[in-house]
Scaffold this motif. Structure first.
Motif, PDB file in Angstrom:
ATOM      1  N   GLY A  84      44.853  34.703  38.807  1.00  0.00           N
ATOM      2  CA  GLY A  84      44.182  35.158  40.018  1.00  0.00           C
ATOM      3  C   GLY A  84      42.689  34.934  39.866  1.00  0.00           C
ATOM      4  O   GLY A  84      42.248  33.832  39.570  1.00  0.00           O
ATOM      5  N   HIS A  85      41.898  35.986  40.024  1.00  0.00           N
ATOM      6  CA  HIS A  85      40.452  35.862  39.875  1.00  0.00           C
ATOM      7  C   HIS A  85      39.995  36.207  38.460  1.00  0.00           C
ATOM      8  O   HIS A  85      38.808  36.171  38.171  1.00  0.00           O
ATOM      9  CB  HIS A  85      39.736  36.749  40.904  1.00  0.00           C
ATOM     10  CG  HIS A  85      39.956  38.220  40.676  1.00  0.00           C
ATOM     11  ND1 HIS A  85      41.131  38.843  41.022  1.00  0.00           N
ATOM     12  CD2 HIS A  85      39.160  39.167  40.113  1.00  0.00           C
ATOM     13  CE1 HIS A  85      41.044  40.129  40.681  1.00  0.00           C
ATOM     14  NE2 HIS A  85      39.865  40.350  40.142  1.00  0.00           N
ATOM     15  N   LEU A  86      40.926  36.552  37.574  1.00  0.00           N
ATOM     16  CA  LEU A  86      40.589  36.923  36.201  1.00  0.00           C
ATOM     17  C   LEU A  86      40.774  35.752  35.245  1.00  0.00           C
ATOM     18  O   LEU A  86      41.652  34.922  35.430  1.00  0.00           O
ATOM     19  CB  LEU A  86      41.481  38.078  35.722  1.00  0.00           C
ATOM     20  CG  LEU A  86      41.389  39.395  36.473  1.00  0.00           C
ATOM     21  CD1 LEU A  86      42.436  40.364  35.937  1.00  0.00           C
ATOM     22  CD2 LEU A  86      39.997  39.989  36.331  1.00  0.00           C
ATOM     23  N   THR A  87      39.956  35.707  34.207  1.00  0.00           N
ATOM     24  CA  THR A  87      40.142  34.778  33.109  1.00  0.00           C
ATOM     25  C   THR A  87      40.633  35.593  31.928  1.00  0.00           C
ATOM     26  O   THR A  87      39.991  36.566  31.532  1.00  0.00           O
ATOM     27  CB  THR A  87      38.814  34.075  32.753  1.00  0.00           C
ATOM     28  OG1 THR A  87      38.358  33.358  33.905  1.00  0.00           O
ATOM     29  CG2 THR A  87      38.994  33.113  31.602  1.00  0.00           C
ATOM     30  N   ILE A  88      41.793  35.224  31.387  1.00  0.00           N
ATOM     31  CA  ILE A  88      42.363  35.966  30.269  1.00  0.00           C
ATOM     32  C   ILE A  88      42.644  35.013  29.118  1.00  0.00           C
ATOM     33  O   ILE A  88      42.706  33.794  29.294  1.00  0.00           O
ATOM     34  CB  ILE A  88      43.672  36.702  30.659  1.00  0.00           C
ATOM     35  CG1 ILE A  88      44.749  35.710  31.080  1.00  0.00           C
ATOM     36  CG2 ILE A  88      43.418  37.730  31.746  1.00  0.00           C
ATOM     37  CD1 ILE A  88      46.128  36.305  31.168  1.00  0.00           C
ATOM     38  N   LEU A  89      42.816  35.576  27.928  1.00  0.00           N
ATOM     39  CA  LEU A  89      43.178  34.757  26.781  1.00  0.00           C
ATOM     40  C   LEU A  89      44.584  34.195  26.994  1.00  0.00           C
ATOM     41  O   LEU A  89      45.517  34.930  27.312  1.00  0.00           O
ATOM     42  CB  LEU A  89      43.115  35.577  25.498  1.00  0.00           C
ATOM     43  CG  LEU A  89      41.715  36.021  25.066  1.00  0.00           C
ATOM     44  CD1 LEU A  89      41.787  36.933  23.856  1.00  0.00           C
ATOM     45  CD2 LEU A  89      40.838  34.817  24.771  1.00  0.00           C
ATOM     46  N   ALA A  90      44.727  32.900  26.808  1.00  0.00           N
ATOM     47  CA  ALA A  90      46.004  32.232  27.052  1.00  0.00           C
ATOM     48  C   ALA A  90      47.101  32.776  26.157  1.00  0.00           C
ATOM     49  O   ALA A  90      48.258  32.893  26.570  1.00  0.00           O
ATOM     50  CB  ALA A  90      45.848  30.729  26.846  1.00  0.00           C
ATOM     51  N   ARG A  91      46.755  33.148  24.924  1.00  0.00           N
ATOM     52  CA  ARG A  91      47.794  33.641  24.023  1.00  0.00           C
ATOM     53  C   ARG A  91      48.368  34.973  24.501  1.00  0.00           C
ATOM     54  O   ARG A  91      49.520  35.275  24.209  1.00  0.00           O
ATOM     55  CB  ARG A  91      47.288  33.718  22.586  1.00  0.00           C
ATOM     56  CG  ARG A  91      45.983  34.434  22.402  1.00  0.00           C
ATOM     57  CD  ARG A  91      45.515  34.544  20.970  1.00  0.00           C
ATOM     58  NE  ARG A  91      45.669  33.325  20.213  1.00  0.00           N
ATOM     59  CZ  ARG A  91      45.524  33.245  18.904  1.00  0.00           C
ATOM     60  NH1 ARG A  91      45.221  34.302  18.210  1.00  0.00           N
ATOM     61  NH2 ARG A  91      45.672  32.108  18.283  1.00  0.00           N
ATOM     62  N   ARG A  92      47.604  35.757  25.263  1.00  0.00           N
ATOM     63  CA  ARG A  92      48.153  36.985  25.849  1.00  0.00           C
ATOM     64  C   ARG A  92      49.229  36.639  26.876  1.00  0.00           C
ATOM     65  O   ARG A  92      50.295  37.250  26.918  1.00  0.00           O
ATOM     66  CB  ARG A  92      47.060  37.833  26.491  1.00  0.00           C
ATOM     67  CG  ARG A  92      46.125  38.485  25.498  1.00  0.00           C
ATOM     68  CD  ARG A  92      45.130  39.406  26.187  1.00  0.00           C
ATOM     69  NE  ARG A  92      45.752  40.595  26.737  1.00  0.00           N
ATOM     70  CZ  ARG A  92      45.972  41.719  26.055  1.00  0.00           C
ATOM     71  NH1 ARG A  92      45.640  41.802  24.797  1.00  0.00           N
ATOM     72  NH2 ARG A  92      46.526  42.760  26.649  1.00  0.00           N
ATOM     73  N   GLN A  93      48.933  35.665  27.731  1.00  0.00           N
ATOM     74  CA  GLN A  93      49.897  35.222  28.747  1.00  0.00           C
ATOM     75  C   GLN A  93      51.157  34.683  28.072  1.00  0.00           C
ATOM     76  O   GLN A  93      52.269  35.022  28.467  1.00  0.00           O
ATOM     77  CB  GLN A  93      49.276  34.153  29.639  1.00  0.00           C
ATOM     78  CG  GLN A  93      50.228  33.586  30.674  1.00  0.00           C
ATOM     79  CD  GLN A  93      50.592  34.576  31.751  1.00  0.00           C
ATOM     80  OE1 GLN A  93      49.732  35.258  32.260  1.00  0.00           O
ATOM     81  NE2 GLN A  93      51.852  34.656  32.103  1.00  0.00           N
TER      82      GLN A  93
END
Length: 160
Positions: free
Chosen positions: A27-36
């Motif tokens: 969405g509008h957030l950038t998160i660490l890919a390894r969390r996903q």
């Protein structure tokens, strides 16, 4: 935790943070890919936990290399495996390990296309015409022809 030592690292082909961790947009957030990746393959990450790896490679998103733990667990693992050097906690992907060319998930061209594109341009074909054939922008072709991008791909015929 499920971990397969024999499973090779799966190096992230997208964007990285300034300190070398793979990131993804949600969405509008950038998160660490390894969390996903962890949540997709292993389930929810509990509050206060972080996603860690068994391989010691920041760019790795191989699901079997990922597990959840606390920051204290992370520090103990770094010290136990000798990855803690007093400041820099683990290594970043090398230039060779970073995704480039067709390994970038948004690439429309392939490594095999580039020598032919360069040859067509050398024969005098306009970059805009080549771009239409490949469904990319004229600047994308121009950069590839001039060697600004796709620098890892050699020409079919060396430049004279």
């Amino acid at each position: 935790m499920t971990s397969r030592v024999d499973a090779p690292c799966q190096i992230w082909g997208g964007t990285y943070t300034g300190n070398g961790y793979p990131v993804i947009r949600r969405g509008h957030l950038t998160i660490l890919a390894r969390r996903q990746v962890f949540e997709t393959h292993h389930g929810e990450i509990l509050e206060g936990q972080i996603v860690m790896d068994t391989c010691g490679h920041r760019g790795c998103v191989e699901p079997t290399h990922l597990y959840a733990g606390t920051q204290s667990d992370r520090m103990r693992a770094f010290i136990a495996t000798g990855q803690f050097d007093g400041g820099h906690l683990d290594r970043q992907p090398t230039y060779e390990e970073r995704a480039r060319g067709e390994r970038i998930h948004t690439a429309k061209l392939t490594d095999e296309d580039i020598p032919f594109i360069r040859e067509r341009a050398r024969m005098g074909e306009k970059h805009g015409e080549i771009a239409k054939d490949y469904g990319v922008s004229r600047p994308a072709i121009s950069y590839a022809v001039r060697g600004v991008t796709w620098t890892h791909i050699p020409d079919l015929i060396p430049k004279a």
